[in-house]
Scaffold this active site. Structure first.
Site, mmCIF file in Angstrom:
data_model
loop_
_atom_site.group_PDB
_atom_site.id
_atom_site.type_symbol
_atom_site.label_atom_id
_atom_site.label_comp_id
_atom_site.label_asym_id
_atom_site.label_seq_id
_atom_site.Cartn_x
_atom_site.Cartn_y
_atom_site.Cartn_z
ATOM 1 C CG ASP A 44 -1.836 1.205 1.279
ATOM 2 O OD1 ASP A 44 -2.993 1.047 0.839
ATOM 3 O OD2 ASP A 44 -1.415 2.299 1.708
ATOM 4 C CE1 TYR A 49 0.831 7.947 2.318
ATOM 5 C CE2 TYR A 49 1.218 5.645 1.802
ATOM 6 C CZ TYR A 49 0.435 6.628 2.368
ATOM 7 O OH TYR A 49 -0.746 6.282 2.973
ATOM 8 C CE LYS A 74 -3.665 4.809 0.585
ATOM 9 N NZ LYS A 74 -2.247 4.615 0.877
ATOM 10 C CG HIS A 107 -4.516 9.930 0.153
ATOM 11 N ND1 HIS A 107 -3.194 9.768 -0.165
ATOM 12 C CD2 HIS A 107 -4.608 9.574 1.457
ATOM 13 C CE1 HIS A 107 -2.534 9.319 0.891
ATOM 14 N NE2 HIS A 107 -3.371 9.201 1.888
HETATM 15 N N1 LIG Z 1 -5.203 6.535 3.607
HETATM 16 C C1 LIG Z 1 -4.595 7.274 4.500
HETATM 17 O O1 LIG Z 1 -4.915 8.458 4.712
HETATM 18 C C2 LIG Z 1 -3.481 6.674 5.280
HETATM 19 C C3 LIG Z 1 -2.935 7.362 6.388
HETATM 20 C C4 LIG Z 1 -1.906 6.752 7.101
HETATM 21 C C5 LIG Z 1 -1.452 5.492 6.722
HETATM 22 N N2 LIG Z 1 -1.956 4.859 5.627
HETATM 23 C C6 LIG Z 1 -1.478 3.529 5.170
HETATM 24 O O2 LIG Z 1 -1.618 2.619 6.273
HETATM 25 C C7 LIG Z 1 -0.352 2.030 6.551
HETATM 26 C C8 LIG Z 1 -0.239 1.689 8.020
HETATM 27 O O3 LIG Z 1 -0.427 2.834 8.829
HETATM 28 P P1 LIG Z 1 0.780 3.597 9.548
HETATM 29 O O4 LIG Z 1 2.036 3.261 8.894
HETATM 30 O O5 LIG Z 1 0.433 5.028 9.627
HETATM 31 O O6 LIG Z 1 0.721 3.040 11.035
HETATM 32 P P2 LIG Z 1 0.762 1.576 11.730
HETATM 33 O O7 LIG Z 1 0.962 0.514 10.728
HETATM 34 O O8 LIG Z 1 -0.400 1.525 12.658
HETATM 35 O O9 LIG Z 1 2.033 1.727 12.670
HETATM 36 C C9 LIG Z 1 3.327 1.787 12.166
HETATM 37 C C10 LIG Z 1 4.241 1.998 13.368
HETATM 38 O O10 LIG Z 1 4.228 0.845 14.214
HETATM 39 C C11 LIG Z 1 5.522 0.295 14.316
HETATM 40 N N3 LIG Z 1 5.359 -1.184 14.292
HETATM 41 C C12 LIG Z 1 5.049 -1.961 13.235
HETATM 42 N N4 LIG Z 1 4.959 -3.250 13.595
HETATM 43 C C13 LIG Z 1 5.197 -3.292 14.922
HETATM 44 C C14 LIG Z 1 5.244 -4.352 15.861
HETATM 45 N N5 LIG Z 1 5.021 -5.615 15.511
HETATM 46 N N6 LIG Z 1 5.533 -4.042 17.167
HETATM 47 C C15 LIG Z 1 5.767 -2.756 17.535
HETATM 48 N N7 LIG Z 1 5.709 -1.712 16.683
HETATM 49 C C16 LIG Z 1 5.450 -1.977 15.375
HETATM 50 C C17 LIG Z 1 6.304 0.820 13.140
HETATM 51 O O11 LIG Z 1 7.655 0.968 13.459
HETATM 52 P P3 LIG Z 1 8.890 0.435 12.544
HETATM 53 O O12 LIG Z 1 8.631 0.766 11.111
HETATM 54 O O13 LIG Z 1 10.047 1.205 13.117
HETATM 55 O O14 LIG Z 1 8.984 -1.024 12.802
HETATM 56 C C18 LIG Z 1 5.665 2.210 12.949
HETATM 57 O O15 LIG Z 1 6.219 3.143 13.871
HETATM 58 C C19 LIG Z 1 0.633 3.115 6.083
HETATM 59 O O16 LIG Z 1 1.958 2.656 5.995
HETATM 60 C C20 LIG Z 1 0.001 3.534 4.793
HETATM 61 O O17 LIG Z 1 0.278 2.596 3.770
HETATM 62 C C21 LIG Z 1 -2.969 5.442 4.903
#
Ligand SMILES: NC(=O)c1ccc[n+]([C@@H]2O[C@H](COP(=O)([O-])OP(=O)(O)OC[C@H]3O[C@@H](n4cnc5c(N)ncnc54)[C@H](OP(=O)(O)O)[C@@H]3O)[C@@H](O)[C@H]2O)c1
Length: 280
Positions: A44, A49, A74, A107
């Site tokens: 994704d 990004y 997106k 988005h």
């Molecule tokens: N559509 C939208 O508006 C929107 C907005 C935000 C995000 N997104 C998408 O959703 C995806 C996921 O959301 P997100 O990246 O914001 O947040 P997330 O996946 O909820 O959290 C990522 C964070 O958690 C840590 N992490 C991952 N696995 C872990 C584990 N097993 N134990 C402890 N910590 C862990 C990561 O650190 P490390 O990387 O240091 O391991 C990072 O700091 C994004 O990457 C993006 O593709 C979309």
């Protein structure tokens, strides 16, 4: 890997790798290589990004055939017209080194989304996108979209985690046969959800990490998850969630810790949406 069937008959792997905020080509490429090795096929990204190009390179360098991959991108909020959306889509395709996307999302519900959707319907009808959807759309946005849409969105990607469970939206999306996809499924590492005592207790009972329990909870709500990590151990841990299940009681315990606490932007806040439109 569990697959969910979307309302247009296409399938989506229920768990994928998110790459938001991965701003280093080396980190992104090693994360994707590691993810492919342990079984991820769903990735994704988004234009905003600024890493579509690296994802495209990482996937091209792998020996996994394109038809096994599921790639989402997106269209960003600065594109408000039909033509701008078509142009933005083709730029994404080029960067991702592919001739189609599995899923393309609006988005945010910022200005012009009905026109953007018309462009996406046209790309879908031309076979350039397998499924089209939206992100950060709540019920009023969806209703406004449906006043002109000819195709119903297949997916709505919205912030969802144990402290922001989006229960009403989840019910609404189920009633509309639109798949609920969670962004920030682990609370983005911002909230202290990974230390929540209820989740810690459940994790201990299953000999799993709190992150694994949260991902399992999403899966059992029929939600698609795209946790982000650039660490090999966590990438492997986050996909290792298909060998246990939470009981109904544990699902209810997690339901009870909801704080209705958003971690990021509110799509109902017009000023916030306007502010995003100048970003590139
Ligand atoms: N559509 C939208 O508006 C929107 C907005 C935000 C995000 N997104 C998408 O959703 C995806 C996921 O959301 P997100 O990246 O914001 O947040 P997330 O996946 O909820 O959290 C990522 C964070 O958690 C840590 N992490 C991952 N696995 C872990 C584990 N097993 N134990 C402890 N910590 C862990 C990561 O650190 P490390 O990387 O240091 O391991 C990072 O700091 C994004 O990457 C993006 O593709 C979309």
């Amino acid at each position: 890997m569990e697959q969910l069937k979307l309302n247009n008959g296409q399938t989506i792997p229920q768990l994928g790798l998110g790459v938001f905020k991965v701003q280093d080509a080396g980190d992104l490429k090693s994360a994707v290589a590691e993810a492919l090795k342990v079984g991820y096929r769903h990735f994704d990204t988004a234009t905003i990004y600024h890493n579509e190009e690296w994802l495209g390179e990482a996937l091209a360098e792998s020996d996994v055939p394109r038809e096994e991959l599921f790639i989402t991108s997106k269209v960003w909020n600065n594109n408000t017209t039909y033509d701008e959306t078509i142009t933005a889509f083709h730029e994404s395709l080029k960067k991702l080194q592919t001739d189609y996307l599995d899923l393309y999302l609006i988005h945010w519900p910022s200005e012009g989304y009905n026109e953007k959707w018309r462009a996406m319907e046209s790309l879908y009808n031309d076979g350039l996108i397998k499924s089209i959807g939206v992100s950060n759309f709540e019920k009023p946005h969806m209703e406004k979209l449906m006043t002109t849409a000819k195709i119903k969105p297949a997916v709505d990607q919205v912030e969802t985690h144990p402290y922001f469970q989006h229960k009403e939206l989840n019910e609404y999306l189920k009633s509309m046969d639109i798949a609920h996809e969670a962004w920030g499924p682990l609370g983005q590492g911002k909230s202290n959800v990974l230390e929540d005592p209820v989740l810690v207790k459940i994790a201990e009972a299953h000999d799993k990490s709190v992150a694994q329990v949260i991902l399992r909870w999403h899966l059992q709500r029929d939600i698609i998850v795209i946790p982000k990590s650039v660490h090999a151990e966590r990438i492997a841990q986050n996909i290792n969630v298909f060998d246990f299940s939470l009981t109904d009681e544990e699902m209810s315990m997690i339901a009870s810790i909801d704080k209705n606490q958003r971690g990021s932007g509110d799509p109902n806040d017009e000023e916030f949406l306007k502010g995003t439109m100048s970003r590139r």
